[in-house]
Design an enzyme around this catalytic site. Structure first.
Site, PDB file in Angstrom:
ATOM      1  N   SER A 169       2.359  -8.637   3.000  1.00  0.00           N
ATOM      2  CA  SER A 169       3.331  -9.319   2.152  1.00  0.00           C
ATOM      3  C   SER A 169       4.573  -8.441   2.035  1.00  0.00           C
ATOM      4  O   SER A 169       4.496  -7.218   2.169  1.00  0.00           O
ATOM      5  CB  SER A 169       2.738  -9.610   0.777  1.00  0.00           C
ATOM      6  OG  SER A 169       2.469  -8.406   0.082  1.00  0.00           O
ATOM      7  N   SER A 183       6.652  -7.217  -0.415  1.00  0.00           N
ATOM      8  CA  SER A 183       6.685  -6.102  -1.364  1.00  0.00           C
ATOM      9  C   SER A 183       5.614  -5.066  -1.053  1.00  0.00           C
ATOM     10  O   SER A 183       5.859  -3.858  -1.164  1.00  0.00           O
ATOM     11  CB  SER A 183       6.514  -6.630  -2.796  1.00  0.00           C
ATOM     12  OG  SER A 183       7.619  -7.420  -3.170  1.00  0.00           O
ATOM     13  N   CYS A 184       4.443  -5.522  -0.654  1.00  0.00           N
ATOM     14  CA  CYS A 184       3.351  -4.595  -0.341  1.00  0.00           C
ATOM     15  C   CYS A 184       3.669  -3.785   0.914  1.00  0.00           C
ATOM     16  O   CYS A 184       3.294  -2.606   1.019  1.00  0.00           O
ATOM     17  CB  CYS A 184       2.045  -5.356  -0.162  1.00  0.00           C
ATOM     18  SG  CYS A 184       1.496  -6.207  -1.659  1.00  0.00           S
ATOM     19  N   THR A 185       4.375  -4.381   1.862  1.00  0.00           N
ATOM     20  CA  THR A 185       4.786  -3.663   3.054  1.00  0.00           C
ATOM     21  C   THR A 185       5.818  -2.594   2.700  1.00  0.00           C
ATOM     22  O   THR A 185       5.758  -1.459   3.207  1.00  0.00           O
ATOM     23  CB  THR A 185       5.362  -4.633   4.097  1.00  0.00           C
ATOM     24  OG1 THR A 185       4.353  -5.585   4.460  1.00  0.00           O
ATOM     25  CG2 THR A 185       5.827  -3.891   5.339  1.00  0.00           C
TER      26      THR A 185
END
Length: 283
Positions: A92, A94-96
């Site tokens: 995703s 933001s998670c990346t």
């Protein structure tokens, strides 16, 4: 969001109703912009921000609490200085961003003796994602650790909570940081606390060196052993005897036992009456 009150009058809309509509629109817009919450324990970081809704961001563990031992064992950080960050899903946006930021700072964390571990749900895990970055990743089966810590979901349960912990070897929580929409800030806060903790540990080690410092002995191992025996047998004399170095002179030894003749003279002196103190001096 604004409401044209004059136009509402022309349309026979009560002014109070128009104002209520404006307030509701502003509240709905601010509800989806939570501010980050951060707390640090005794390391120069001690902030707990609130969102525009004037409600504190819910976080799992509190500062100073102990990270559960079984949870730490599952994540492979039991007995370690570690940064544990929980995020939603591999890949995703933001998670990346968060994974890239932790990867870029991982060398600094390693130099400070901190291990970085990313934790996500096993259902949101993708093997190729973890292979791109240098930090270690763990899949949380059924979100069991997340539930144990009490990490709440965001946006009415639509997004898994994004929360970062810094813990020491004893499991004490040194930092809790929660922000769904500022993934890179998790890295900056964690690195700040790790640096302060490493500096404090270094200062403590220096203090213990001077506390255990002793002057060296120059008389050899055998002479040291003989002097230690005498020191243990005799009462302490200001605590300096054990610290004075030996320079290879006459060996220290315990006082010699009196001979038979001297022992008899001592016995006679004790049994005879004192005569001006001269008898005992003469003998």
């Amino acid at each position: 969001h604004t409401v044209n009150v004059e136009a509402s009058r022309n349309n026979n809309m009560p002014t109070s109703k128009a104002l209520l509509m404006a307030a509701a629109a502003a509240a709905s817009a601010s509800a989806f912009a939570p501010a980050p919450a951060c707390s640090g324990l005794g390391l120069g970081v001690n902030v707990r921000a609130t969102s525009a809704r004037s409600a504190p961001v819910s976080m799992g563990l509190a500062l100073g609490e102990t990270f559960p031992a079984d949870a730490a064992a599952k994540l492979g950080v039991k007995g370690k200085d570690a940064v544990v960050y929980f995020y939603g899903a591999d890949g995703s946006p933001s998670c990346t961003k968060e994974a890239v930021a932790f990867d870029a700072a991982n060398a600094e964390f390693k130099a400070l003796k901190f291990e970085v571990v990313g934790v996500r749900s096993d259902k949101e895990s993708k093997g190729e994602f973890a292979q791109r970055y240098s930090q270690r990743f763990v899949s949380d089966a059924d979100n069991s650790v997340r539930k144990q810590l009490g990490i709440k979901a965001d946006l009415f349960g639509a997004l898994a909570g994004r929360e970062t912990y810094v813990i020491d070897k004893s499991g004490t929580v040194k930092l809790v940081f929660n922000s769904q929409f500022k993934p890179e800030e998790h890295v900056a806060k964690a690195l700040e606390v790790a640096q302060l903790a490493a500096s404090a540990n270094k200062s403590g080690r220096q203090g213990s060196f001077f506390a255990n410092f002793r002057l060296p002995s120059l008389g050899g191992k055998k002479q040291d052993e003989e002097r230690n025996k005498v020191n243990k047998a005799e009462p302490a004399r200001g605590g300096l005897r054990s610290m004075i170095p030996s320079f290879g002179g006459q060996k220290d030894a315990a006082p010699a036992a009196p001979t038979a003749g001297k022992a008899a003279a001592v016995k006679l002196n004790k049994s005879a009456p004192a005569r001006g103190g001269l008898r005992s001096i003469k003998r």
